[in-house]
Scaffold this motif. Structure first.
Motif, PDB file in Angstrom:
ATOM      1  N   HIS A 114      15.737 -72.949  28.638  1.00  0.00           N
ATOM      2  CA  HIS A 114      16.327 -73.638  27.478  1.00  0.00           C
ATOM      3  C   HIS A 114      17.844 -73.742  27.657  1.00  0.00           C
ATOM      4  O   HIS A 114      18.438 -74.808  27.448  1.00  0.00           O
ATOM      5  N   GLN A 115      18.464 -72.644  28.070  1.00  0.00           N
ATOM      6  CA  GLN A 115      19.915 -72.650  28.295  1.00  0.00           C
ATOM      7  C   GLN A 115      20.294 -73.587  29.434  1.00  0.00           C
ATOM      8  O   GLN A 115      21.294 -74.310  29.365  1.00  0.00           O
ATOM      9  N   GLU A 116      19.489 -73.594  30.485  1.00  0.00           N
ATOM     10  CA  GLU A 116      19.776 -74.441  31.647  1.00  0.00           C
ATOM     11  C   GLU A 116      19.708 -75.923  31.298  1.00  0.00           C
ATOM     12  O   GLU A 116      20.565 -76.716  31.708  1.00  0.00           O
ATOM     13  N   LEU A 117      18.697 -76.310  30.509  1.00  0.00           N
ATOM     14  CA  LEU A 117      18.488 -77.725  30.209  1.00  0.00           C
ATOM     15  C   LEU A 117      19.365 -78.237  29.075  1.00  0.00           C
ATOM     16  O   LEU A 117      19.802 -79.392  29.099  1.00  0.00           O
ATOM     17  N   LEU A 118      19.628 -77.377  28.082  1.00  0.00           N
ATOM     18  CA  LEU A 118      20.329 -77.830  26.884  1.00  0.00           C
ATOM     19  C   LEU A 118      21.721 -77.236  26.731  1.00  0.00           C
ATOM     20  O   LEU A 118      22.441 -77.584  25.797  1.00  0.00           O
ATOM     21  N   GLY A 119      22.091 -76.335  27.642  1.00  0.00           N
ATOM     22  CA  GLY A 119      23.464 -75.827  27.647  1.00  0.00           C
ATOM     23  C   GLY A 119      23.789 -74.824  26.567  1.00  0.00           C
ATOM     24  O   GLY A 119      24.967 -74.535  26.336  1.00  0.00           O
ATOM     25  N   ARG A 120      22.780 -74.256  25.931  1.00  0.00           N
ATOM     26  CA  ARG A 120      23.030 -73.272  24.885  1.00  0.00           C
ATOM     27  C   ARG A 120      21.757 -72.463  24.643  1.00  0.00           C
ATOM     28  O   ARG A 120      20.642 -72.899  24.951  1.00  0.00           O
ATOM     29  N   ALA A 121      21.936 -71.263  24.069  1.00  0.00           N
ATOM     30  CA  ALA A 121      20.786 -70.471  23.651  1.00  0.00           C
ATOM     31  C   ALA A 121      20.329 -70.967  22.281  1.00  0.00           C
ATOM     32  O   ALA A 121      21.144 -71.395  21.472  1.00  0.00           O
ATOM     33  N   PRO A 122      19.038 -70.918  22.003  1.00  0.00           N
ATOM     34  CA  PRO A 122      18.577 -71.368  20.684  1.00  0.00           C
ATOM     35  C   PRO A 122      18.974 -70.376  19.590  1.00  0.00           C
ATOM     36  O   PRO A 122      19.062 -69.165  19.835  1.00  0.00           O
ATOM     37  N   ASP A 123      19.221 -70.885  18.409  1.00  0.00           N
ATOM     38  CA  ASP A 123      19.456 -70.001  17.270  1.00  0.00           C
ATOM     39  C   ASP A 123      18.165 -69.294  16.865  1.00  0.00           C
ATOM     40  O   ASP A 123      18.191 -68.151  16.415  1.00  0.00           O
ATOM     41  N   LEU A 124      17.037 -70.008  17.034  1.00  0.00           N
ATOM     42  CA  LEU A 124      15.729 -69.461  16.678  1.00  0.00           C
ATOM     43  C   LEU A 124      14.771 -69.622  17.846  1.00  0.00           C
ATOM     44  O   LEU A 124      14.629 -70.706  18.397  1.00  0.00           O
ATOM     45  N   ALA A 125      14.118 -68.524  18.229  1.00  0.00           N
ATOM     46  CA  ALA A 125      13.068 -68.556  19.253  1.00  0.00           C
ATOM     47  C   ALA A 125      11.809 -67.970  18.642  1.00  0.00           C
ATOM     48  O   ALA A 125      11.839 -66.877  18.058  1.00  0.00           O
ATOM     49  N   THR A 126      10.712 -68.686  18.754  1.00  0.00           N
ATOM     50  CA  THR A 126       9.472 -68.224  18.151  1.00  0.00           C
ATOM     51  C   THR A 126       8.292 -68.487  19.071  1.00  0.00           C
ATOM     52  O   THR A 126       8.290 -69.434  19.855  1.00  0.00           O
ATOM     53  N   ALA A 127       7.298 -67.618  18.962  1.00  0.00           N
ATOM     54  CA  ALA A 127       6.078 -67.729  19.765  1.00  0.00           C
ATOM     55  C   ALA A 127       5.002 -66.910  19.069  1.00  0.00           C
ATOM     56  O   ALA A 127       5.267 -66.251  18.051  1.00  0.00           O
ATOM     57  N   ASP A 128       3.793 -66.915  19.616  1.00  0.00           N
ATOM     58  CA  ASP A 128       2.737 -66.113  18.991  1.00  0.00           C
ATOM     59  C   ASP A 128       2.808 -64.671  19.474  1.00  0.00           C
ATOM     60  O   ASP A 128       3.651 -64.314  20.300  1.00  0.00           O
ATOM     61  N   ALA A 129       1.884 -63.846  18.972  1.00  0.00           N
ATOM     62  CA  ALA A 129       1.961 -62.405  19.220  1.00  0.00           C
ATOM     63  C   ALA A 129       1.766 -62.037  20.690  1.00  0.00           C
ATOM     64  O   ALA A 129       2.188 -60.957  21.112  1.00  0.00           O
TER      65      ALA A 129
END
Length: 465
Positions: free
Chosen positions: A352-367
């Protein structure tokens, strides 16, 4: 000669453009502008030009990069076969205009199949990355949110049993030996066709497997013994054919014999592996044998259990789907072999950082992605909120954290990833790959993801306009 675009338009092109200008779907107009990108066309042109040394500058005009790209994406947008794609484009003026063909000749299905095979997984990945860069440029994606999930893309195989896999192997080995015998005559080892007896044994096993009593199981074991013996004899013949072709005992057209030897040498070890696992499972009762194969045609196929009641066992490859805002899939990955979901979160944030140049404010996934180490690592990388539930937590503090409004809202947004996967499977054919091998699965998934992204980029830009 492979050109990026058509070098000359015709009167028919202008007529078609005028007739259909008010019939386009809104997203198609926006996707048309995106697909006109020079970098996308140059990537396709470069790959298609590799077919011959000077394809880019010499020879008769071939299918242009623009037409190849748009035809392949339209195929995956509509989940058509190559034959259906060719037929629909020929018959529909809007599709003629969208694909850049206009009044020109539509490539036939065999041509489209060859063009698709020329595009390797690396080229498809470049196309996808450029598509994401365009989405960033047009502010469709900002990178503030990230959700990730995994799914199974099945390979194009029948349900595997040891008996039917041996039947597949015998059929292929016998067919190849017949072709070799037809060109060399009665020289060396003579072919004995055991296909009929093998088919009878497979039917006996199928009937016996319905009887779950001790007598039925014993009958099935006897049938398996006969099938293993017949298959072993076919494999022995195939080995002799291969050796005699290599030593020059069997003489004939080099191209035919070289191809036959390659096919025999490729199939023999696969059939031998099926025989080993059948002996382990049926004769020895060991169902945990290692290095099982589930198809003699797609040996990289894995058995994956995702806990689905309707389909407990899936045969294919595990695929990661990673999204940002507006339902744009920013990254996909086909795994060989399958990793655990919990090992994928940190690499996903890095991508995500490589493609969009920043870390996300929110990261979510399942358990399945949860671990304390993953959560700590994500926060160290700059993620402000990590919404991944822990099913087995005994901590009251953790339980209260998962009941907070922001956490529940993030998990509600996360379920959209399952919806995106469902759309990719139903609308773009990602339920089953029709291309061969792991590179084929990567190409199939990549084209399906790009097709879906084009529709969503077009819809977003059309709504804004």
């Amino acid at each position: 000669m492979i050109a990026a675009r058509r070098l000359q338009s015709s009167f028919a092109d202008s007529f078609i453009a005028e007739e259909v200008q008010d019939l386009w779907e809104p997203w198609m107009r926006q996707a048309d502008e995106v697909l006109d990108d020079d970098q996308l066309l140059q990537t396709i042109q470069k790959e298609l030009s590799k077919r011959h040394k000077k394809s880019k500058t010499r020879g008769r005009p071939g299918t242009t990069a623009e037409v190849a790209l748009r035809m392949l994406l339209l195929k995956h947008m509509r989940d058509w076969s190559f034959e259906a794609t060719t037929r629909e484009v020929r018959a529909n003026l809007i599709y003629r205009e969208f694909t850049g063909i206009g009044g020109g000749k539509v490539p036939d299905d065999k041509t489209m199949g060859r063009l698709a095979r020329q595009l390797g997984p690396e080229a498809i990945e470049k196309l996808h990355q450029r598509t994401i860069a365009i989405a960033v440029e047009k502010e469709v994606v900002t990178g503030r949110q990230m959700r990730v999930d995994t799914t199974v893309v099945e390979t194009n195989i029948h349900y595997p049993t040891d008996s039917t896999l041996m039947g597949d192997g015998v059929r292929v080995l016998t067919r190849v030996m017949k072709k070799a015998a037809a060109v060399v005559g009665e020289v060396g080892t003579k072919l004995r066709d055991r296909s009929r007896s093998v088919k009878r044994r497979i039917l006996e096993i199928a009937y016996a497997s319905r009887n779950k009593t001790e007598k039925g199981q014993q009958k099935m074991k006897v049938a398996y013994g006969k099938l293993l013996e017949a298959t072993s004899r076919v494999v022995g013949q195939a080995k002799k054919f291969s050796r005699e072709i290599a030593s020059g005992v069997k003489k004939g057209p080099r191209v035919v014999l070289r191809k036959a030897k390659r096919q025999l040498d490729e199939m023999i070890p696969r059939v031998q592996q099926v025989m080993r696992q059948a002996r382990e499972r049926v004769m020895s009762g060991n169902t945990k044998a290692e290095n099982k194969i589930f198809s003699v045609f797609e040996p990289e196929t894995e058995i994956i259990r995702k806990g689905k009641a309707g389909k407990p066992n899936e045969f294919g490859k595990l695929v990661k789907i990673q999204e940002a805002e507006n339902q744009i899939v920013i990254h996909y990955e086909v795994f060989n072999p399958r990793p655990s979901d919990s090992s994928l979160l940190t690499p996903s944030i890095e991508k995500h950082q490589e493609l969009l140049g920043r870390a996300p404010d929110l990261a979510t996934a399942d358990a399945g992605f949860f671990s304390a180490a993953n959560e700590a690592s994500a926060k160290e990388m700059g993620v402000k909120r990590v919404a991944i539930p822990s099913r087995n937590t005994k901590s009251d503090k953790r339980k209260q954290e998962q009941k907070k409004r922001w956490f529940k809202k993030a998990q509600k947004w996360r379920t959209g990833c399952e919806g995106r996967i469902s759309v990719l499977k139903r609308r773009h054919g990602l339920n089953r790959s029709r291309y061969k091998g792991v590179p084929g699965v990567e190409r199939w998934v990549g084209l399906g993801v790009i097709a879906d992204n084009m529709i969503n980029i077009g819809l977003h830009l059309a709504d804004e306009g």
